[in-house]
Write a protein that holds these residues in place. Structure first.
Motif, mmCIF file in Angstrom:
data_model
loop_
_atom_site.group_PDB
_atom_site.id
_atom_site.type_symbol
_atom_site.label_atom_id
_atom_site.label_comp_id
_atom_site.label_asym_id
_atom_site.label_seq_id
_atom_site.Cartn_x
_atom_site.Cartn_y
_atom_site.Cartn_z
ATOM 1 N N ARG A 90 18.965 2.605 -11.518
ATOM 2 C CA ARG A 90 17.507 2.551 -11.689
ATOM 3 C C ARG A 90 16.879 1.897 -10.476
ATOM 4 O O ARG A 90 17.332 0.849 -10.011
ATOM 5 C CB ARG A 90 17.147 1.743 -12.938
ATOM 6 N N SER A 91 15.795 2.492 -9.968
ATOM 7 C CA SER A 91 15.072 1.901 -8.844
ATOM 8 C C SER A 91 13.644 2.433 -8.828
ATOM 9 O O SER A 91 13.364 3.512 -9.351
ATOM 10 C CB SER A 91 15.762 2.218 -7.516
ATOM 11 N N VAL A 92 12.745 1.645 -8.247
ATOM 12 C CA VAL A 92 11.357 2.075 -8.089
ATOM 13 C C VAL A 92 11.255 2.865 -6.790
ATOM 14 O O VAL A 92 11.642 2.377 -5.722
ATOM 15 C CB VAL A 92 10.404 0.871 -8.079
ATOM 16 N N LYS A 93 10.745 4.098 -6.886
ATOM 17 C CA LYS A 93 10.678 4.982 -5.725
ATOM 18 C C LYS A 93 9.290 5.594 -5.607
ATOM 19 O O LYS A 93 8.476 5.550 -6.536
ATOM 20 C CB LYS A 93 11.711 6.105 -5.855
ATOM 21 N N SER A 94 9.035 6.162 -4.465
ATOM 22 C CA SER A 94 7.799 6.892 -4.238
ATOM 23 C C SER A 94 8.006 8.344 -4.646
ATOM 24 O O SER A 94 8.991 8.973 -4.264
ATOM 25 C CB SER A 94 7.399 6.809 -2.761
ATOM 26 N N ARG A 95 7.063 8.857 -5.444
ATOM 27 C CA ARG A 95 7.099 10.254 -5.870
ATOM 28 C C ARG A 95 5.766 10.905 -5.511
ATOM 29 O O ARG A 95 4.809 10.219 -5.117
ATOM 30 C CB ARG A 95 7.322 10.370 -7.385
ATOM 31 N N THR A 96 5.679 12.206 -5.650
ATOM 32 C CA THR A 96 4.413 12.900 -5.396
ATOM 33 C C THR A 96 3.978 13.610 -6.676
ATOM 34 O O THR A 96 4.818 14.031 -7.484
ATOM 35 C CB THR A 96 4.541 13.934 -4.263
ATOM 36 N N VAL A 97 2.675 13.769 -6.833
ATOM 37 C CA VAL A 97 2.173 14.422 -8.041
ATOM 38 C C VAL A 97 2.623 15.886 -8.097
ATOM 39 O O VAL A 97 2.699 16.471 -9.181
ATOM 40 C CB VAL A 97 0.638 14.321 -8.130
ATOM 41 N N TYR A 151 2.855 8.239 -5.451
ATOM 42 C CA TYR A 151 2.725 7.139 -6.399
ATOM 43 C C TYR A 151 4.094 6.514 -6.637
ATOM 44 O O TYR A 151 5.135 7.083 -6.275
ATOM 45 C CB TYR A 151 2.122 7.633 -7.717
ATOM 46 N N LYS A 152 4.109 5.350 -7.272
ATOM 47 C CA LYS A 152 5.359 4.665 -7.569
ATOM 48 C C LYS A 152 5.833 5.000 -8.977
ATOM 49 O O LYS A 152 5.033 5.126 -9.903
ATOM 50 C CB LYS A 152 5.183 3.147 -7.446
ATOM 51 N N ALA A 153 7.146 5.088 -9.128
ATOM 52 C CA ALA A 153 7.731 5.364 -10.437
ATOM 53 C C ALA A 153 9.130 4.774 -10.502
ATOM 54 O O ALA A 153 9.826 4.668 -9.477
ATOM 55 C CB ALA A 153 7.798 6.869 -10.693
ATOM 56 N N LEU A 154 9.525 4.371 -11.702
ATOM 57 C CA LEU A 154 10.916 4.001 -11.929
ATOM 58 C C LEU A 154 11.714 5.288 -12.084
ATOM 59 O O LEU A 154 11.395 6.131 -12.926
ATOM 60 C CB LEU A 154 11.054 3.145 -13.189
ATOM 61 N N VAL A 155 12.746 5.438 -11.266
ATOM 62 C CA VAL A 155 13.552 6.654 -11.293
ATOM 63 C C VAL A 155 14.991 6.289 -11.663
ATOM 64 O O VAL A 155 15.587 5.388 -11.063
ATOM 65 C CB VAL A 155 13.527 7.372 -9.929
ATOM 66 N N VAL A 156 15.526 6.977 -12.670
ATOM 67 C CA VAL A 156 16.924 6.807 -13.072
ATOM 68 C C VAL A 156 17.707 7.978 -12.512
ATOM 69 O O VAL A 156 17.370 9.142 -12.751
ATOM 70 C CB VAL A 156 17.068 6.759 -14.604
ATOM 71 N N GLU A 157 18.762 7.659 -11.746
ATOM 72 C CA GLU A 157 19.567 8.691 -11.101
ATOM 73 C C GLU A 157 21.011 8.602 -11.571
ATOM 74 O O GLU A 157 21.550 7.514 -11.785
ATOM 75 C CB GLU A 157 19.500 8.533 -9.583
ATOM 76 N N GLU A 158 21.622 9.773 -11.732
ATOM 77 C CA GLU A 158 23.026 9.862 -12.123
ATOM 78 C C GLU A 158 23.881 9.940 -10.862
ATOM 79 O O GLU A 158 23.734 10.862 -10.056
ATOM 80 C CB GLU A 158 23.240 11.094 -12.998
ATOM 81 N N GLY A 169 5.782 5.806 -14.505
ATOM 82 C CA GLY A 169 5.242 6.293 -13.243
ATOM 83 C C GLY A 169 3.742 6.071 -13.250
ATOM 84 O O GLY A 169 3.104 6.080 -14.308
ATOM 85 N N GLU A 170 3.153 5.882 -12.084
ATOM 86 C CA GLU A 170 1.711 5.643 -12.011
ATOM 87 C C GLU A 170 0.894 6.876 -12.390
ATOM 88 O O GLU A 170 -0.301 6.766 -12.685
ATOM 89 C CB GLU A 170 1.335 5.179 -10.601
ATOM 90 N N TYR A 171 1.536 8.040 -12.404
ATOM 91 C CA TYR A 171 0.889 9.257 -12.864
ATOM 92 C C TYR A 171 1.794 9.985 -13.853
ATOM 93 O O TYR A 171 3.029 9.954 -13.733
ATOM 94 C CB TYR A 171 0.584 10.203 -11.698
ATOM 95 N N ILE A 172 1.178 10.647 -14.815
ATOM 96 C CA ILE A 172 1.871 11.618 -15.662
ATOM 97 C C ILE A 172 1.032 12.896 -15.678
ATOM 98 O O ILE A 172 -0.172 12.864 -15.457
ATOM 99 C CB ILE A 172 2.086 11.112 -17.111
ATOM 100 N N ARG A 173 1.702 14.023 -15.919
ATOM 101 C CA ARG A 173 0.985 15.277 -16.162
ATOM 102 C C ARG A 173 1.542 15.877 -17.447
ATOM 103 O O ARG A 173 2.759 16.097 -17.555
ATOM 104 C CB ARG A 173 1.130 16.248 -14.992
ATOM 105 N N VAL A 174 0.648 16.111 -18.409
ATOM 106 C CA VAL A 174 1.092 16.488 -19.751
ATOM 107 C C VAL A 174 0.189 17.570 -20.328
ATOM 108 O O VAL A 174 -0.954 17.750 -19.882
ATOM 109 C CB VAL A 174 1.072 15.268 -20.705
#
Length: 331
Positions: A20-27, A6-13, A104-109
């Motif tokens: 900040r950039s939009v990246k592909s992540r996995t659930v 899924y797509k998510a905004l990711v902030v990296e140090e 992110g297009e998904y969250i798990r909570v």
């Protein structure tokens, strides 16, 4: 679940700072939790903006996906209280702070963080409210305990911001006479459209004084900025009035005597939406979905998409936004 990425905004140090950039992540990268939720809408809040620039008081570890608000559909549930297909709201707790959030297009909570979408409220409307509207709702709920609509004017500071604008709209919906204090007097039409009866410039509240009390002018107040503005508001509340406070963008310091409290019986109530008990959350969201929902709710937001969040963070931190910023996460 339809897909594992899924797509998510990711902030990296990085060595050059926070990027900040939009990246592909996995659930599979998401934290543990009973509920996997496909996010339909989120919203941009000041706390999100701070997380996006590396504020360690908000987010301790990077890379990170901010977004303290999310409304979406449960795709997997390990809780008997929620089933697949349930529409839910998640705000507060640790979402978007140190737990991957609504950008992110998904969250798990944990299931304990979620509540079912109330009848009368769409997911889109829920995120127009978001944390800002929920915080405004808490503020209003505390104010109406002490102040009747016929008691006099209620002053709202930072009135063009998320919490301020929602407070103006909800109070007006409930029949209160509202004075809106703002540094953006050019937004008069916007504030009057929310129901503000008077628009007052911020400069008139920024002069510091050693006087322990000022002329009583306001039946109550909702402050979103802190500092000298909060001090002067407390000093100018009618006897037995109340002020709620929920922000410190002007200052976290407060220089007062006890006289407003012991000579006028003024109450100062702090508002924390992050740790609001679930039973109170449910009751308040039901009010926001019904009797407290402003008629102009849909017009109080600017709708953007995930790719737009990066630029809007800078605009928010520069104080160039008004109302609510709704993030449409549906691709």
């Amino acid at each position: 679940m339809n897909k594992s990425s899924y797509k998510a905004l990711v902030v990296e140090e990085t060595e050059q700072g926070y990027v900040r950039s939009v990246k592909s992540r996995t659930v599979e990268e998401l934290p543990a939790g009973e509920l996997l939720v496909r996010v339909a809408y989120s919203s941009l809040n000041y706390k999100d903006a701070l997380s996006c620039i590396g504020n360690k008081g908000v987010t301790k570890h990077y890379p990170h996906t901010p977004g303290i608000d999310a409304a979406g559909i449960v795709e997997h549930s390990g809780s008997s209280e929620f089933g697949e297909g349930d529409a839910v709201i998640v705000t507060g707790y640790d979402l978007g702070m140190n737990t991957a959030g609504g950008f992110g297009e998904y969250i798990r909570v944990p299931a304990a963080w979620a509540l079912k979408l109330p009848t009368g409220l769409s997911m889109r409307e829920a995120m127009i409210f978001g944390t800002a509207g929920f915080t405004a709702g808490i503020s209003v709920s505390r104010l109406v305990e002490r102040v009747r609509p016929d008691a006099g004017e209620v002053l709202v500071s930072g009135a063009t911001g998320g919490v301020g604008s929602m407070s103006v709209a909800i109070l007006s919906r409930l029949g209160y006479r509202v004075a809106a204090m703002t540094g953006k007097v050019e937004e008069r039409v916007f504030l009057e459209g929310l129901g503000a009866g008077r628009i007052l410039p911020r400069q008139s509240f920024q002069e510091s004084t050693d006087r322990p009390l000022l002329q009583a002018q306001w039946a109550g107040g909702i402050d979103t900025v802190g500092g000298v503005i909060l001090e002067n508001l407390i000093k100018s509340i009618h006897p037995q009035g109340i002020v709620t406070c929920c922000g410190n963008v002007a200052s976290a310091d407060l220089h007062l005597t006890v006289y407003p409290f012991i000579l006028r019986g003024v109450s100062l109530v702090g508002v924390d939406s992050q740790h609001c008990p679930m039973a109170d959350r449910i009751r308040l969201w039901e009010k926001l979905a019904d009797a407290w929902k402003p008629d102009m709710l849909s017009s109080m937001c600017t709708e953007i998409f995930l790719d737009d969040v990066d630029a809007c963070v800078d605009r928010m931190l520069a104080g160039k936004l008004k109302g609510r910023l709704l993030v449409n996460m549906q691709s």
